[in-house]
Design a protein around this motif. Structure first.
Motif, PDB file in Angstrom:
ATOM      1  N   ASN A 176       0.695  -1.265   0.127  1.00 23.50           N
ATOM      2  CA  ASN A 176       0.019   0.041  -0.135  1.00 23.50           C
ATOM      3  C   ASN A 176       0.818   1.251  -0.064  1.00 23.50           C
ATOM      4  OD1 ASN A 176      -2.436  -1.467   0.130  1.00 23.50           O
ATOM      5  ND2 ASN A 176      -2.701  -1.507   2.206  1.00 23.50           N
ATOM      6  N   LEU A 177       1.840   1.175   0.928  1.00 28.21           N
ATOM      7  CA  LEU A 177       2.850   2.539   0.884  1.00 28.21           C
ATOM      8  C   LEU A 177       3.557   2.729  -0.567  1.00 28.21           C
ATOM      9  CD1 LEU A 177       4.146   4.668   2.501  1.00 28.21           C
ATOM     10  CD2 LEU A 177       5.949   2.914   3.297  1.00 28.21           C
ATOM     11  N   LEU A 178       3.876   1.522  -1.198  1.00 28.62           N
ATOM     12  CA  LEU A 178       4.666   1.586  -2.369  1.00 28.62           C
ATOM     13  C   LEU A 178       3.878   2.116  -3.538  1.00 28.62           C
ATOM     14  CD1 LEU A 178       7.074   1.593  -4.309  1.00 28.62           C
ATOM     15  CD2 LEU A 178       6.426  -1.107  -4.320  1.00 28.62           C
ATOM     16  N   LYS A 179       2.521   1.747  -3.469  1.00 27.58           N
ATOM     17  CA  LYS A 179       1.427   2.286  -4.474  1.00 27.58           C
ATOM     18  C   LYS A 179       1.155   3.805  -4.257  1.00 27.58           C
ATOM     19  CE  LYS A 179      -3.230   1.624  -5.986  1.00 27.58           C
ATOM     20  NZ  LYS A 179      -4.611   0.837  -5.708  1.00 27.58           N
ATOM     21  N   ALA A 180       1.165   3.986  -3.188  1.00 28.46           N
ATOM     22  CA  ALA A 180       0.971   5.754  -2.876  1.00 28.46           C
ATOM     23  C   ALA A 180       2.296   6.524  -3.425  1.00 28.46           C
ATOM     24  CB  ALA A 180       0.726   5.776  -1.364  1.00 28.46           C
ATOM     25  N   ILE A 181       3.247   5.839  -2.852  1.00 27.63           N
ATOM     26  CA  ILE A 181       4.669   6.474  -3.510  1.00 27.63           C
ATOM     27  C   ILE A 181       4.598   6.572  -4.932  1.00 27.63           C
ATOM     28  CG2 ILE A 181       7.155   6.484  -3.408  1.00 27.63           C
ATOM     29  CD1 ILE A 181       6.992   5.267  -0.384  1.00 27.63           C
TER      30      ILE A 181
END
Length: 648
Positions: free
Chosen positions: A577-582
């Motif tokens: 989820n964090l990588l998708k947001a970044i």
């Protein structure tokens, strides 16, 4: 590139009575098949005794198939050296890393470095090429079969040892230079002669990583040389016909970019269900993905490899799974519609041909439980019905040319080898990392190219550089001069080209200098927060000095992302989820459009067409941001559903 894709099949006439061949060929054509691959395992039937050839059966098969309207991919049969050749040259057999000689009785039982086998490979290649090189029915070629399959890239035999020493002497010129580049002063590992150097196996503890790395490079060059020898002969006797090799999924033991330099077609063998299971055991376990996609496959794995191999040449899928296979830990039946969806997905990624493995299920030997388009009793299997459906659909839809994407994901085989040799944590897995980055772009609605280090980086708007361990200033300069937005890391630029820590662990302009690494088990991530989003850094977390601006912070007081005057750096391996947001922020700041897709829905752009695939169990709706005319399917997609939208 063909604007009208075609279907093919792998066929083994030597497995079946000759009185079946005509009806087989007619049925293939009737079912929409236009290409047929033959003879890759037929050496013992072509040459049953040394220099005594039997061409009668193969001549007849070629005539029958060609007269039925089928175009033939002729193969060199070097993946299966016959028993009589082993009797003549028993030392041609490969040796595994534990010093055990491989035996005859399956396939791929040879060493790439054995000079005698290289000559035999060239001899049988020339015999087949002379016989069929100008045959009008033979319109393409395949060298060998699945180089390196069954862990056969490297052989730890005497032939490899001598050739490795020769390779080292050419590369380093002097033993003093090799000792310096490898750091052999450590543990008194210095050599006085190239003849003193052994292969890097059976040492008391681990061998020098530079030694391992050199052997990986050598092994890769041996594959390239073996392939190049065959291609040269084929081009001589069968000019103007494309030459291919069928690579595999998640296979990294040799540099496919280098091997592809001699090929026209970069083909690969797509087995979604087996690969899903393999990635669970060799990389990060994901039980949710396994259970929900057990009989349809990872929604990104096939697409990733389509994009990887189309960056090396004209893309074909030489073997497409048509039903259950025999070689995975478990072998389920694909969901209804899966074979059709996999086929169209390949076309969406610019495949010219999708060829199913195989025409008819074999009733004997190692692959007797591997499905074909036809059952053993010659009745149609499920896959044949879906292939027929695709053959009709492709006649109705004109596919536009594939254009260069706006996003590039940089891939490198040597970088992968470095992470394997010196992993620091057993949970670090290069292909899994690449797939995570690839997925983060796709779940934001992006289409992308996967490129090697020698690509032309101009015209890209966003270039992603994950874990390019030995990225040097020359490559980095070409990337920065492209004018694209750059996101690098983690683990980028942290080694030299000879596997040493560089004097300055910094890629100038990314705003971060790595000083140390937290190499973690998957179960012990580090908590971080980035722009209000809480997440984790898993497996790999870098600490260092920030020389630019920083965003986010972890409980270790280290940044999540830094930015300098040339690009940004990601200081670890973020959760999904964090990588998708970044990645969404990176895409938006590069001037790209993003659309957040449902969990298992994916989209691929080809010209003005958008191809949607649903790998999930739940019915999903294509987001309203996508408008146009549906040429296939509709906005609501069930599992294994496919839709093609002509955008407006």
């Amino acid at each position: 590139m063909s604007a009208s894709p075609e279907l093919g099949v792998c066929y083994y006439p030597e497995h079946w009575p000759e009185d079946m061949w005509i009806s087989d060929a007619q049925s293939m054509y009737k079912n929409g098949i236009r290409w047929v691959r033959i003879a890759e395992f037929a050496w013992s039937r072509i040459e049953p005794e040394p220099k005594k050839f039997d061409w009668k059966w193969l001549d007849k098969a070629v005539d029958i198939l060609g007269n039925a309207g089928l175009k033939i991919v002729m193969c060199t049969p070097t993946a299966t050296p016959p028993r009589w050749l082993i009797n003549q040259m028993p030392d041609m057999l490969a040796v595994d890393q534990n010093g055990q000689k491989r035996k005859f009785g399956s396939r791929k039982h040879y060493s790439f470095s054995h000079k005698g086998y290289q000559k035999e490979s060239q001899r049988i290649t020339q015999a087949v090429a002379e016989r069929y090189g100008n045959n009008s029915f033979v319109q393409a070629w395949q060298t060998d079969n699945e180089f390196g399959c069954h862990e056969t890239t490297y052989s730890w035999c005497q032939s490899s040892l001598q050739e490795f020493r020769n390779w080292l002497e050419v590369k380093y010129q002097s033993i003093e230079k090799l000792n310096e580049e490898w750091g052999n002063v450590f543990w008194s590992m210095e050599y006085s002669s190239f003849e003193d150097i052994d292969l890097p196996n059976l040492t008391v503890t681990e061998a020098n990583p530079a030694h391992h790395f050199a052997f990986r490079r050598f092994g890769s060059d041996q594959v390239k040389n073996f392939n190049s020898q065959q291609v040269k002969i084929i081009n001589q006797f069968s000019p103007n016909r494309p030459v291919s090799h069928n690579y595999m999924g998640h296979f990294v033991e040799f540099d496919h970019y280098k091997v592809s330099e001699d090929l026209d077609i970069a083909a690969w063998d797509s087995y979604p269900l087996g690969y899903l299971q393999n990635m669970q055991s060799i990389a990060r376990e994901d039980k949710k993905l396994l259970f929900e996609c057990y009989n349809i496959g990872d929604p990104d794995f096939q697409a990733y490899h389509h994009d990887l191999y189309r960056g090396m040449g004209r893309l074909w899928v030489m073997e497409q799974q048509p039903g259950p296979v025999n070689w995975a830990r478990y072998n389920p039946i694909p969901l209804p519609g899966a074979v059709r969806m996999w086929t169209w997905e390949a076309f969406a990624h610019d495949a010219e041909v999708v060829s199913y493995f195989r025409w008819r299920q074999a009733p004997y030997a190692q692959e007797q439980m591997h499905a074909g388009l036809m059952h053993c009793d010659n009745s149609p299997a499920m896959g044949s019905k879906e292939a027929l459906q695709v053959s009709k659909e492709i006649q109705e839809i004109e596919l536009p040319p594939t254009q260069k994407a706006e996003i590039a994901l940089l891939h490198d085989y040597e970088a992968c080898w470095m992470t394997e040799i010196d992993g620091q944590t057993q949970d670090f897995h290069y292909t899994r990392l690449m797939l995570d980055f690839y997925k983060s772009i796709r779940t934001n609605g992006g289409s992308l190219d996967i490129v090697g280090k020698n690509t032309d980086f101009t015209e890209y708007k966003l270039i992603i550089i994950p874990s390019f361990v030995h990225l040097d200033e020359e490559i980095f300069s070409r990337i920065t001069l492209s004018g694209a937005k750059i996101l690098a890391g983690p683990r980028t630029g942290v080694k030299t080209n000879e596997f040493q820590i560089p004097h300055n662990l910094s890629l100038e302009g990314l705003g971060f200098k790595v000083t140390r690494v937290d190499a973690l088990p998957q179960e012990l991530p580090i908590e971080v927060e980035w722009k209000g989003i809480k997440g984790h850094m898993n497996v790999w977390r870098e600490q260092g000095q920030c020389s630019g601006t920083s965003d986010g912070k972890g409980i270790d007081d280290m940044p999540v992302v830094t930015t300098g005057n040339k690009g940004s750096y990601l200081c670890g391996w973020p959760d999904e989820n964090l990588l998708k947001a970044i990645m969404k922020e990176q895409m938006l700041s590069a001037g790209l459009t993003t659309v957040s897709l449902p969990e298992y829905l994916r989209v691929r752009q080809r010209g003005n067409l958008l191809f949607f695939t649903n790998y999930g169990k739940q019915k999903v709706s294509i987001p309203k941001e996508y408008n146009g005319e549906f040429l296939l399917g509709q906005r609501e997609l069930a599992q294994s559903g496919l839709a093609i939208l002509k955008s407006t």
